[in-house]
Design a protein around this motif. Structure first.
Motif, PDB file in Angstrom:
ATOM      1  N   GLN A 286      47.499  34.296  62.340  1.00 29.50           N
ATOM      2  CA  GLN A 286      46.502  34.592  63.495  1.00 29.50           C
ATOM      3  C   GLN A 286      46.621  33.402  64.460  1.00 29.50           C
ATOM      4  N   ALA A 287      46.117  33.890  65.708  1.00 32.64           N
ATOM      5  CA  ALA A 287      46.247  33.367  66.836  1.00 32.64           C
ATOM      6  C   ALA A 287      45.063  32.125  66.716  1.00 32.64           C
ATOM      7  N   ASP A 288      45.397  30.880  67.135  1.00 36.97           N
ATOM      8  CA  ASP A 288      44.344  30.042  67.346  1.00 36.97           C
ATOM      9  C   ASP A 288      43.030  30.286  68.003  1.00 36.97           C
ATOM     10  N   ALA A 289      41.822  29.831  67.895  1.00 38.23           N
ATOM     11  CA  ALA A 289      40.658  30.134  68.528  1.00 38.23           C
ATOM     12  C   ALA A 289      40.855  29.667  70.187  1.00 38.23           C
ATOM     13  N   ARG A 290      40.033  30.447  71.117  1.00 32.44           N
ATOM     14  CA  ARG A 290      40.140  30.101  72.399  1.00 32.44           C
ATOM     15  C   ARG A 290      38.541  30.403  72.604  1.00 32.44           C
ATOM     16  N   ILE A 291      37.890  29.307  72.855  1.00 33.66           N
ATOM     17  CA  ILE A 291      36.419  29.422  72.810  1.00 33.66           C
ATOM     18  C   ILE A 291      36.080  29.457  74.498  1.00 33.66           C
ATOM     19  N   PHE A 292      35.703  30.619  74.771  1.00 31.29           N
ATOM     20  CA  PHE A 292      35.237  30.844  76.167  1.00 31.29           C
ATOM     21  C   PHE A 292      33.886  30.066  76.646  1.00 31.29           C
ATOM     22  N   ARG A 293      32.862  30.537  75.824  1.00 35.12           N
ATOM     23  CA  ARG A 293      31.606  30.047  75.850  1.00 35.12           C
ATOM     24  C   ARG A 293      30.779  29.896  74.646  1.00 35.12           C
ATOM     25  N   PHE A 294      30.036  28.746  74.690  1.00 37.01           N
ATOM     26  CA  PHE A 294      29.133  28.256  73.353  1.00 37.01           C
ATOM     27  C   PHE A 294      27.888  27.872  74.008  1.00 37.01           C
ATOM     28  N   THR A 295      26.737  28.862  74.124  1.00 34.88           N
ATOM     29  CA  THR A 295      25.677  28.242  74.606  1.00 34.88           C
ATOM     30  C   THR A 295      24.492  28.416  73.578  1.00 34.88           C
ATOM     31  N   VAL A 296      23.404  27.721  73.539  1.00 34.03           N
ATOM     32  CA  VAL A 296      22.114  27.803  72.995  1.00 34.03           C
ATOM     33  C   VAL A 296      21.270  27.780  74.045  1.00 34.03           C
ATOM     34  N   TRP A 297      20.340  28.945  74.135  1.00 37.94           N
ATOM     35  CA  TRP A 297      19.352  29.146  75.040  1.00 37.94           C
ATOM     36  C   TRP A 297      17.935  29.396  74.766  1.00 37.94           C
ATOM     37  N   PRO A 298      16.875  28.513  74.964  1.00 37.04           N
ATOM     38  CA  PRO A 298      17.006  27.578  76.029  1.00 37.04           C
ATOM     39  C   PRO A 298      17.465  26.240  75.307  1.00 37.04           C
ATOM     40  N   GLN A 299      18.190  25.433  76.078  1.00 36.34           N
ATOM     41  CA  GLN A 299      18.723  24.160  75.929  1.00 36.34           C
ATOM     42  C   GLN A 299      17.822  23.108  75.181  1.00 36.34           C
ATOM     43  N   SER A 300      16.598  23.364  75.768  1.00 35.50           N
ATOM     44  CA  SER A 300      15.661  22.453  75.442  1.00 35.50           C
ATOM     45  C   SER A 300      14.335  23.300  74.715  1.00 35.50           C
TER      46      SER A 300
ATOM     47  N   ARG B   1      11.060  23.704  72.124  1.00 37.11           N
ATOM     48  CA  ARG B   1      10.087  23.121  71.358  1.00 37.11           C
ATOM     49  C   ARG B   1      10.014  23.608  69.660  1.00 37.11           C
ATOM     50  N   SER B   2       9.527  22.690  69.075  1.00 34.96           N
ATOM     51  CA  SER B   2       9.557  22.746  67.612  1.00 34.96           C
ATOM     52  C   SER B   2       8.727  24.230  67.217  1.00 34.96           C
ATOM     53  N   GLY B   3       9.389  24.932  66.450  1.00 33.53           N
ATOM     54  CA  GLY B   3       8.801  26.082  65.893  1.00 33.53           C
ATOM     55  C   GLY B   3       9.202  27.411  66.901  1.00 33.53           C
ATOM     56  N   SER B   4       9.816  27.255  67.983  1.00 27.24           N
ATOM     57  CA  SER B   4      10.103  28.171  68.931  1.00 27.24           C
ATOM     58  C   SER B   4      11.542  29.082  68.656  1.00 27.24           C
ATOM     59  N   ARG B   5      11.782  30.106  69.242  1.00 26.26           N
ATOM     60  CA  ARG B   5      13.009  30.920  69.219  1.00 26.26           C
ATOM     61  C   ARG B   5      14.239  30.635  70.257  1.00 26.26           C
ATOM     62  N   ALA B   6      15.159  30.580  69.556  1.00 33.78           N
ATOM     63  CA  ALA B   6      16.532  30.446  70.456  1.00 33.78           C
ATOM     64  C   ALA B   6      17.474  31.446  70.511  1.00 33.78           C
ATOM     65  N   MET B   7      18.365  31.670  71.195  1.00 36.38           N
ATOM     66  CA  MET B   7      19.540  32.574  71.372  1.00 36.38           C
ATOM     67  C   MET B   7      20.754  32.026  71.403  1.00 36.38           C
ATOM     68  N   ILE B   8      21.836  32.374  70.756  1.00 36.05           N
ATOM     69  CA  ILE B   8      23.242  31.631  70.603  1.00 36.05           C
ATOM     70  C   ILE B   8      24.174  32.602  71.129  1.00 36.05           C
ATOM     71  N   CYS B   9      24.867  32.312  71.997  1.00 36.23           N
ATOM     72  CA  CYS B   9      25.981  32.912  72.475  1.00 36.23           C
ATOM     73  C   CYS B   9      27.167  32.338  72.275  1.00 36.23           C
ATOM     74  N   PHE B  10      28.150  33.139  71.676  1.00 36.01           N
ATOM     75  CA  PHE B  10      29.504  32.444  71.216  1.00 36.01           C
ATOM     76  C   PHE B  10      30.730  33.248  71.421  1.00 36.01           C
ATOM     77  N   ILE B  11      31.444  32.979  72.276  1.00 33.93           N
ATOM     78  CA  ILE B  11      32.710  34.029  72.780  1.00 33.93           C
ATOM     79  C   ILE B  11      33.917  33.382  72.662  1.00 33.93           C
ATOM     80  N   ASP B  12      34.670  34.056  71.758  1.00 35.08           N
ATOM     81  CA  ASP B  12      36.186  33.786  71.583  1.00 35.08           C
ATOM     82  C   ASP B  12      37.194  34.827  72.197  1.00 35.08           C
ATOM     83  N   GLU B  13      38.075  33.977  73.070  1.00 26.79           N
ATOM     84  CA  GLU B  13      39.081  35.120  73.565  1.00 26.79           C
ATOM     85  C   GLU B  13      39.986  35.496  72.701  1.00 26.79           C
ATOM     86  N   ARG B  14      40.314  34.766  71.538  1.00 25.32           N
ATOM     87  CA  ARG B  14      41.212  35.152  70.562  1.00 25.32           C
ATOM     88  C   ARG B  14      40.714  35.117  69.100  1.00 25.32           C
TER      89      ARG B  14
END
Length: 314
Positions: free
Chosen positions: A158-172, A174-187
């Motif tokens: 298999q080809a090695d990973a090529r991560i285009f974007r890895f974000t956690v939103w919001p970056q800041s 508060r405790s107990g809140s919800r967050a969304m994660i985006c992870f994009i791999d070109e390979r």
């Protein structure tokens, strides 16, 4: 083919020189014609007739072939298989291999057909295992338990990973809140349809999938990239600070990290903090203080009126 010319047949002499020349020319022409005819006959014998070719193909037996005639695939990738040249009475062929996740089932493309269908789509492709090493593997096609055809697949790494974007939103957050994660791999690994994100700040692990639920919030570089996304809840009672977020992909061969921050001021984590959210809080404080002032003013007025009434009766 060597043919000896008769001695003296083309040797000019003192008498009959013209007749000998004529005989010599005729002999040479005859030999040339004979040699040409022999070569043509040999070529005709060597070249198979169309009927012979068709008969050879018919008696060659079934053949197991790949879609697009491509016998190469990466570990964990999918391949397309067809069986050709089966008897018209066949109904199913099973293909097995140490490289396949499970046996492949091939059926006639139509009733009485000697070939299986070439169909691209869910359930039509055969998947290679993710735990095999690169190399060449045999594929065996069997009809009623009897091997009818074999072929080989070349499995590459298999080809090695090529991560285009890895974000956690919001970056800041508060405790107990919800967050969304985006992870994009070109390979992305072809057989990885979900990943897991972990963090000491998370209330359990976050499952990231490729179902496209968050495509609008997580734009990709282009349509060929693989997007993994998901939501997670932060633990309650987290101390202020930065926490690492980790995603392991490519079956453990690639690890990516990101951070999420829990601020000391909880209001700073809310979207739009300092504008609409803060103004509503300030409005509540203003209303409370203003209401207390109004009550005090009403009390003063009532006391003054009672004093005036007592003076008038006295």
């Amino acid at each position: 083919m060597n043919r000896a010319m008769p001695s003296g047949a083309c040797t000019p002499g003192r008498t009959g020189r013209s007749s000998r020349r004529t005989a010599c020319a005729g002999l040479v022409a005859g030999l040339a014609a004979f040699w040409g005819a022999s070569a043509g006959a040999a070529e005709a014998i060597a070249a198979p007739l169309p009927q012979v070719v068709a008969a050879q193909q018919a008696t060659a037996g079934p053949r197991l072939v790949f879609f697009n005639d491509d016998p190469t695939a990466a570990v964990g990738d999918s391949i397309g298989l067809r069986i050709l040249g089966m008897p018209s009475s066949w109904n199913e062929v099973t293909v097995t291999s140490p490289a396949l996740r499970k046996p492949a089932r091939l059926t006639p493309k139509s009733r009485g057909a000697t070939d299986s269908a070439e169909v691209y789509g869910p359930g039509q492709m055969q998947w290679l295992r993710s735990d095999i090493t690169p190399g060449t593997y045999t594929l065996t096609a069997a009809f009623h338990g009897r091997t009818v055809a074999t072929t080989h697949v070349k499995v590459t790494a298999q080809a090695d990973a090529r991560i285009f974007r890895f974000t956690v939103w919001p970056q800041s957050a508060r405790s107990g809140s919800r967050a969304m994660i985006c992870f994009i791999d070109e390979r992305a690994a072809p057989d990885e349809k979900s990943l897991v994100a972990t963090s000491p700040a998370f209330h359990g692990a976050a499952r990231l999938t490729t179902d496209g639920a968050d495509d609008n919030s997580c734009p990709t570089a282009d349509g060929s990239d693989t997007l993994y996304s998901g939501h997670v809840t932060l633990r309650s009672g987290l101390a202020a600070g930065s926490y690492q977020v980790k995603v392991v992909s490519h079956h453990g061969r690639n690890t990516s990290t990101q951070k999420i921050t829990v601020p000391a001021d909880a209001r700073a984590s809310r979207p739009g903090a300092g504008s609409r959210a803060d103004s509503s809080d300030d409005g509540l404080l203003w209303a409370a203080s203003g209401g207390a002032a109004c009550l005090a003013l009403v009390g003063v007025v009532a006391y003054t009126m009672r004093r005036r009434g007592g003076s008038a009766t006295g």
